[in-house]
Design a protein around this motif. Sequence first.
Motif, PDB file in Angstrom:
ATOM      1  N   UNK A   1      -6.650  49.945 -45.920  1.00  0.00           N
ATOM      2  CA  UNK A   1      -6.175  50.768 -44.808  1.00  0.00           C
ATOM      3  C   UNK A   1      -4.714  51.153 -45.006  1.00  0.00           C
TER       4      UNK A   1
ATOM      5  N   UNK B   1      -2.991  54.908 -45.229  1.00  0.00           N
ATOM      6  CA  UNK B   1      -1.867  55.313 -44.379  1.00  0.00           C
ATOM      7  C   UNK B   1      -0.689  55.764 -45.244  1.00  0.00           C
TER       8      UNK B   1
ATOM      9  N   UNK C   1       9.213  47.103 -34.043  1.00  0.00           N
ATOM     10  CA  UNK C   1       8.389  48.055 -33.286  1.00  0.00           C
ATOM     11  C   UNK C   1       8.418  47.617 -31.830  1.00  0.00           C
ATOM     12  N   UNK C   2       8.945  48.451 -30.935  1.00  0.00           N
ATOM     13  CA  UNK C   2       9.111  47.998 -29.561  1.00  0.00           C
ATOM     14  C   UNK C   2       7.756  47.829 -28.850  1.00  0.00           C
ATOM     15  N   UNK C   3       7.701  46.811 -28.021  1.00  0.00           N
ATOM     16  CA  UNK C   3       6.484  46.511 -27.274  1.00  0.00           C
ATOM     17  C   UNK C   3       6.688  46.870 -25.807  1.00  0.00           C
TER      18      UNK C   3
ATOM     19  N   UNK D   1       1.703  43.621 -23.247  1.00  0.00           N
ATOM     20  CA  UNK D   1       1.618  42.172 -23.384  1.00  0.00           C
ATOM     21  C   UNK D   1       0.906  41.653 -24.624  1.00  0.00           C
ATOM     22  N   UNK D   2       0.322  42.516 -25.447  1.00  0.00           N
ATOM     23  CA  UNK D   2      -0.327  42.021 -26.668  1.00  0.00           C
ATOM     24  C   UNK D   2       0.712  41.274 -27.496  1.00  0.00           C
ATOM     25  N   UNK D   3       0.285  40.191 -28.144  1.00  0.00           N
ATOM     26  CA  UNK D   3       1.225  39.334 -28.860  1.00  0.00           C
ATOM     27  C   UNK D   3       1.753  39.985 -30.137  1.00  0.00           C
ATOM     28  N   UNK D   4       0.903  40.754 -30.785  1.00  0.00           N
ATOM     29  CA  UNK D   4       1.280  41.308 -32.085  1.00  0.00           C
ATOM     30  C   UNK D   4       0.450  42.548 -32.373  1.00  0.00           C
ATOM     31  N   UNK D   5       0.808  43.224 -33.456  1.00  0.00           N
ATOM     32  CA  UNK D   5       0.024  44.350 -33.952  1.00  0.00           C
ATOM     33  C   UNK D   5      -0.502  43.988 -35.336  1.00  0.00           C
ATOM     34  N   UNK D   6      -1.659  44.503 -35.677  1.00  0.00           N
ATOM     35  CA  UNK D   6      -2.198  44.349 -37.031  1.00  0.00           C
ATOM     36  C   UNK D   6      -1.241  44.986 -38.046  1.00  0.00           C
TER      37      UNK D   6
ATOM     38  N   UNK E   1      -1.712  46.828 -40.616  1.00  0.00           N
ATOM     39  CA  UNK E   1      -2.006  48.236 -40.903  1.00  0.00           C
ATOM     40  C   UNK E   1      -1.402  49.145 -39.834  1.00  0.00           C
ATOM     41  N   UNK E   2      -1.554  48.739 -38.585  1.00  0.00           N
ATOM     42  CA  UNK E   2      -0.981  49.494 -37.468  1.00  0.00           C
ATOM     43  C   UNK E   2       0.545  49.524 -37.594  1.00  0.00           C
TER      44      UNK E   2
ATOM     45  N   UNK F   1       1.647  51.987 -40.183  1.00  0.00           N
ATOM     46  CA  UNK F   1       1.518  53.376 -39.718  1.00  0.00           C
ATOM     47  C   UNK F   1       2.680  53.757 -38.806  1.00  0.00           C
ATOM     48  N   UNK F   2       3.045  52.868 -37.926  1.00  0.00           N
ATOM     49  CA  UNK F   2       4.096  53.204 -36.961  1.00  0.00           C
ATOM     50  C   UNK F   2       5.450  53.308 -37.660  1.00  0.00           C
TER      51      UNK F   2
ATOM     52  N   UNK G   1      -6.181  46.288 -28.209  1.00  0.00           N
ATOM     53  CA  UNK G   1      -4.971  45.530 -28.554  1.00  0.00           C
ATOM     54  C   UNK G   1      -3.753  46.450 -28.597  1.00  0.00           C
TER      55      UNK G   1
ATOM     56  N   UNK H   1      -2.798  47.623 -25.109  1.00  0.00           N
ATOM     57  CA  UNK H   1      -2.103  46.521 -24.429  1.00  0.00           C
ATOM     58  C   UNK H   1      -0.657  46.404 -24.930  1.00  0.00           C
ATOM     59  N   UNK H   2      -0.434  46.549 -26.230  1.00  0.00           N
ATOM     60  CA  UNK H   2       0.928  46.523 -26.794  1.00  0.00           C
ATOM     61  C   UNK H   2       1.798  47.601 -26.160  1.00  0.00           C
TER      62      UNK H   2
ATOM     63  N   UNK I   1      -6.530  40.874 -25.642  1.00  0.00           N
ATOM     64  CA  UNK I   1      -6.173  42.005 -24.779  1.00  0.00           C
ATOM     65  C   UNK I   1      -7.307  42.387 -23.821  1.00  0.00           C
TER      66      UNK I   1
ATOM     67  N   UNK J   1      -6.577  41.856 -20.170  1.00  0.00           N
ATOM     68  CA  UNK J   1      -5.542  42.615 -19.447  1.00  0.00           C
ATOM     69  C   UNK J   1      -5.865  44.092 -19.247  1.00  0.00           C
TER      70      UNK J   1
ATOM     71  N   UNK K   1      -7.004  59.761 -40.726  1.00  0.00           N
ATOM     72  CA  UNK K   1      -6.562  58.419 -40.336  1.00  0.00           C
ATOM     73  C   UNK K   1      -7.662  57.769 -39.512  1.00  0.00           C
TER      74      UNK K   1
ATOM     75  N   UNK L   1      -5.550  53.683 -35.889  1.00  0.00           N
ATOM     76  CA  UNK L   1      -4.231  54.104 -36.365  1.00  0.00           C
ATOM     77  C   UNK L   1      -3.751  55.320 -35.558  1.00  0.00           C
TER      78      UNK L   1
ATOM     79  N   UNK M   1      -0.315  55.677 -33.205  1.00  0.00           N
ATOM     80  CA  UNK M   1       0.745  56.663 -33.442  1.00  0.00           C
ATOM     81  C   UNK M   1       0.969  57.534 -32.214  1.00  0.00           C
TER      82      UNK M   1
END
Lengths: 249, 249
Positions: free
Chosen positions: A119, A123, A223-225, A228-233, A235-236, A239-240, B122, B125-126, B153, B156, B232, B236, B240
């Motif tokens: 993935x 990207x 990457x600003x949150x 409430x998700x704890x984290x991002x994968x 791959x995501x 991409x960001x 997820x 939620x982020x 997630x 929530x 994509x 993803x 974005x």
Amino acid sequence: MFSKQQQKYVQSLQIKKYRQEHQRFLVEGAKSVQELLNSDLEIELLLCTPKFYAENEKKLEKISVEQISQAELEKNGTLQSNDAALAVVKMRHNAPLTAEKDEFVLVLDDIRDPGNFGTILRIADWYGIKKVICSDSTVDFYNPKVIAASMGSFTRIKIYYTELSKYFERLIKKGNIEIIGTFLDSENVHHFQFPSSGYIVLGNESNGIGESVEKLITKKITIPRFGEAESLNVGIATAIVLDNFRRRE
Amino acid sequence: MFSKQQQKYVQSLQIKKYRQEHQRFLVEGAKSVQELLNSDLEIELLLCTPKFYAENEKKLEKISVEQISQAELEKNGTLQSNDAALAVVKMRHNAPLTAEKDEFVLVLDDIRDPGNFGTILRIADWYGIKKVICSDSTVDFYNPKVIAASMGSFTRIKIYYTELSKYFERLIKKGNIEIIGTFLDSENVHHFQFPSSGYIVLGNESNGIGESVEKLITKKITIPRFGEAESLNVGIATAIVLDNFRRRE
């Protein structure tokens, strides 16, 4: 005829040890093999159904082809369902990669999941990244799951495996370089001014960027949150970061 | 004791038909069950290993718990490996969802892959999205693979399934709304000015947004491409779009 010996050879390439021994890898499925046929990668052997052969005959003139059934394709490859083709392809021998003027290179520190890695390649290819440097611990680029998940982007991305911290240390000795990494609680990527060239490092799925590489990072971004998700994968996250990098253009 | 009848009941909840009949769903694995215990979702039955029980005893006081072995957890659930817990949880009954003032709602038109759907939850939620509206054809929110991929997630995010075009038509009759969708060759999301509230629609993995919904889109946006990958993944693309949406803040 597709002999028993050939079958054994093709099946052996599902395993990294044999891929390295033979310097060959497998490309499977219609989409990936189509992209392969449009690339400059060298095909040693193509196994395909009569239907795939008929649809792609012009591109197959100079290739060694065996027409086999869907059942045989699935028996010899890794895909659960493959009614198109499987190719045995020569590995490229990539030299060490560095960022040229106005170029960013993606660096992967210990990415373990083949799906994530594939993935990330897709990207990177979308965002015009042409070189990816991997830690030795990163999953094998030629793993069939990586190739499949890259959706053809494996044909366009150059790969180099190395011990990352030593590699960066050698580059740093030759001149200033920018090494950007994603961390928690660092500079918001929305406001970050990307330099004109350098390296963007993404870290392991659970542990992020390793300590030995972290020491060499010159710019830490986050990457600003907003929820409430704890984290991002990973791959995501890739991409960001790349989308933010390309906004400046 | 965890009776044969209970086993049959728990196993039946792997299947949508029985989830709907009983209005219950399964939550599996340490991370997801931890998030569940911190949420207001109602747990009918918790199966867990003695180790998980000991580590979470305080949170389990008011819950019906059966301690079982890892092998039994794996036999009754869907995870290949589960050394922690499995919960039977009551479904929430969500009313129709709409975007409030200064709120964006995510809309999924025919997302078929449970892993993609969970990943989208997820990401939503982020980025602080609290409501997701799905076409009736979108994979079941309570599918164990969706729950697992959402990494907690699911606790929530509010979900509502409906026939999207009729739903939007009713909303449009009540007043102006903005319905944003991603397409090829539309306005670059890097330059797009998001309105203050509305709906962001993501479409099917292969076919994008369906025709009946496309007709109702008020703003078409595009994720710009800088390289050669054909497309994509929808997860993803969601990330974005939401990252660009949140930049304005």
